[in-house]
Design an enzyme around this catalytic site. Structure first.
Site, PDB file in Angstrom:
ATOM      1  N   ASP A 118      41.028  -5.005   3.299  1.00 43.05           N
ATOM      2  CA  ASP A 118      39.812  -4.483   2.655  1.00 43.05           C
ATOM      3  C   ASP A 118      39.606  -4.960   1.216  1.00 43.05           C
ATOM      4  O   ASP A 118      38.484  -4.977   0.725  1.00 43.05           O
ATOM      5  CB  ASP A 118      39.846  -2.949   2.642  1.00 43.05           C
TER       6      ASP A 118
ATOM      7  N   ARG B 133      26.682 -19.018  14.528  1.00 42.69           N
ATOM      8  CA  ARG B 133      25.525 -19.690  13.906  1.00 42.69           C
ATOM      9  C   ARG B 133      24.993 -20.790  14.847  1.00 42.69           C
ATOM     10  O   ARG B 133      23.783 -20.965  14.974  1.00 42.69           O
ATOM     11  CB  ARG B 133      25.948 -20.263  12.560  1.00 42.69           C
TER      12      ARG B 133
ATOM     13  N   ALA C  34      24.899 -16.239   5.036  1.00 44.75           N
ATOM     14  CA  ALA C  34      24.116 -15.213   5.733  1.00 44.75           C
ATOM     15  C   ALA C  34      22.782 -14.981   5.037  1.00 44.75           C
ATOM     16  O   ALA C  34      22.664 -15.148   3.822  1.00 44.75           O
ATOM     17  CB  ALA C  34      24.914 -13.915   5.792  1.00 44.75           C
TER      18      ALA C  34
HETATM   19  O1  F6P Z   1      41.888  -0.554   6.146  1.00 38.97           O
HETATM   20  C1  F6P Z   1      41.843  -1.650   6.977  1.00 38.97           C
HETATM   21  C2  F6P Z   1      40.890  -1.436   8.119  1.00 38.97           C
HETATM   22  O2  F6P Z   1      40.906  -2.569   8.944  1.00 38.97           O
HETATM   23  C3  F6P Z   1      39.449  -1.084   7.745  1.00 38.97           C
HETATM   24  O3  F6P Z   1      38.669  -2.195   7.361  1.00 38.97           O
HETATM   25  C4  F6P Z   1      38.971  -0.434   9.009  1.00 38.97           C
HETATM   26  O4  F6P Z   1      37.878   0.380   8.745  1.00 38.97           O
HETATM   27  C5  F6P Z   1      40.179   0.334   9.437  1.00 38.97           C
HETATM   28  O5  F6P Z   1      41.302  -0.322   8.891  1.00 38.97           O
HETATM   29  C6  F6P Z   1      40.366   0.478  10.923  1.00 38.97           C
HETATM   30  O6  F6P Z   1      41.515   1.247  11.135  1.00 38.97           O
HETATM   31  P1  F6P Z   1      42.207   1.466  12.550  1.00 38.97           P
HETATM   32  O7  F6P Z   1      42.851   0.163  12.950  1.00 38.97           O
HETATM   33  O8  F6P Z   1      43.219   2.521  12.301  1.00 38.97           O
HETATM   34  O9  F6P Z   1      41.139   1.847  13.502  1.00 38.97           O
END
Ligand code: F6P
Length: 326
Positions: free
Chosen positions: A134, A161, A193
């Site tokens: 993130d 694309r 984009a």
């Molecule tokens: O924090 C990393 C992340 O990949 C986020 O971007 C995403 O919203 C979340 O984890 C998804 O989490 P999980 O794999 O627990 O569903």
């Protein structure tokens, strides 16, 4: 070989969502500790494994061959158990039982909060390393895994694309980012984009439709709209656009493919530098910190600063998406 360590035995965990490059961090933490003459073990499944005493012996050999591998050999988990005082007491008891004098935690902000609690409540020396696709952690320009995740998404969108252009369609692509748009903005810029929707900045879908219509008038035959998962569901955006513009539209959710795969060379080098620094500092007696990289230089910040400061999107980057879409 560095100077002899103050701490003689430490442990390492990976926690929260996995990120490409976590293995490279573990390798660096382990080999740096061994080079300093310290002992090191790991616990599987992050804080959950710390509570369940899922320890694994680590040696230079056991972290061999993992530098280029995605995922984490220590496995990981989101650990609600650690939110209870009972869970944290058990985790602390296990550390004491193994003679562990310090803990390296690799993960996102939730994992870094866990590390801080251990440090605050039990005076366990801890060192955090930002590992999350993130890239929403303060005190570092990059967290390990972000670069790879962005590259993975861009590679996928470059392919989309081609088909978008051939069919003259609008494609709405959902990327990860529950609470923020760091991945979305960089992906949108890198794949050219036409629009980027993120949770932090309000947007109007009617405005997006108006821009799409104008682009068509100017001769643009296809469009890519990048949506962070926290901003909207790609399916809803696609439906709205199809209904209000009459353009053929499709959507794709990239999902967890962004979390996997071989780490980029950028993430590997970052992982090795941060892992080595964290291990060094912990062994030297520093605690309650997160290591990071700012302007190319390695830094260490108190966890209280990292967790108390919000990392925000650069509005110029988002603006650049719009300028480039003209
Ligand atoms: O924090 C990393 C992340 O990949 C986020 O971007 C995403 O919203 C979340 O984890 C998804 O989490 P999980 O794999 O627990 O569903």
């Amino acid at each position: 070989m560095g100077i002899a360590p103050e701490l003689k035995k430490i442990a390492v965990i990976t926690s929260g969502g996995d990120a490409p490059g976590m293995n490279a961090v573990v390798r660096a933490v382990v080999r740096t500790a061994l080079a300093r003459g310290a002992e090191i073990i790991g616990f599987e499944h992050g804080f959950r494994g710390l509570i369940g005493d899922e320890f694994v012996e680590l040696s230079s050999k056991s972290v061999g061959g993992i530098l280029s591998q995605g995922g984490t050999l220590l496995h990981t988990a989101r650990s609600p158990e650690f939110r209870s005082a009972e869970g944290r007491n058990q985790a602390h008891d296990n550390l004491v039982e193994h003679g562990i004098e310090g803990l390296v935690v690799i993960g996102g902000d939730g994992s870094l909060s866990g590390a801080k609690r251990l440090s605050d409540e039990f005076r366990v020396p801890v060192m955090g390393i930002p590992g999350s696709i993130d890239n929403d952690i303060s005190g570092t320009d990059f967290s390990v895994g972000f670069d790879t995740a962005v590259n993975t998404a861009v590679e996928a969108i470059d392919k989309i694309r081609d088909t978008a252009y051939s069919h003259e369609r609008v494609f709405v692509i959902e990327v990860m980012g529950r609470n923020n748009g760091f991945i979305a903005v960089d992906v949108a810029l890198a794949c050219g984009a036409e629009a980027c929707l993120i949770p932090e900045i309000p947007y109007r879908l009617e405005e997006v439709c108006e821009n799409l219509r104008n682009m068509r008038k100017r001769g643009k035959r296809s469009s890519i709209i990048v949506v962070a998962e926290g901003a909207a569901r790609a399916a809803d955006v696609q439906e709205y656009i199809a209904k209000h513009t009459g353009f053929e539209a499709r959507y794709t959710v990239l999902g967890h493919m962004q979390r996997g795969g071989r780490p980029s060379s950028f993430d590997r080098v970052l992982a090795l530098r941060l892992g080595a620094m964290a291990s060094e500092r912990l062994l030297s007696g520093f605690s309650g910190e997160m290591v990071g990289v700012l302007g190319g230089n390695l830094v260490a910040h108190p966890l209280s600063y990292v967790l108390g400061t919000e990392r925000t999107i650069d509005p110029d980057k988002l603006h650049l998406v719009d300028v480039m879409a003209q």
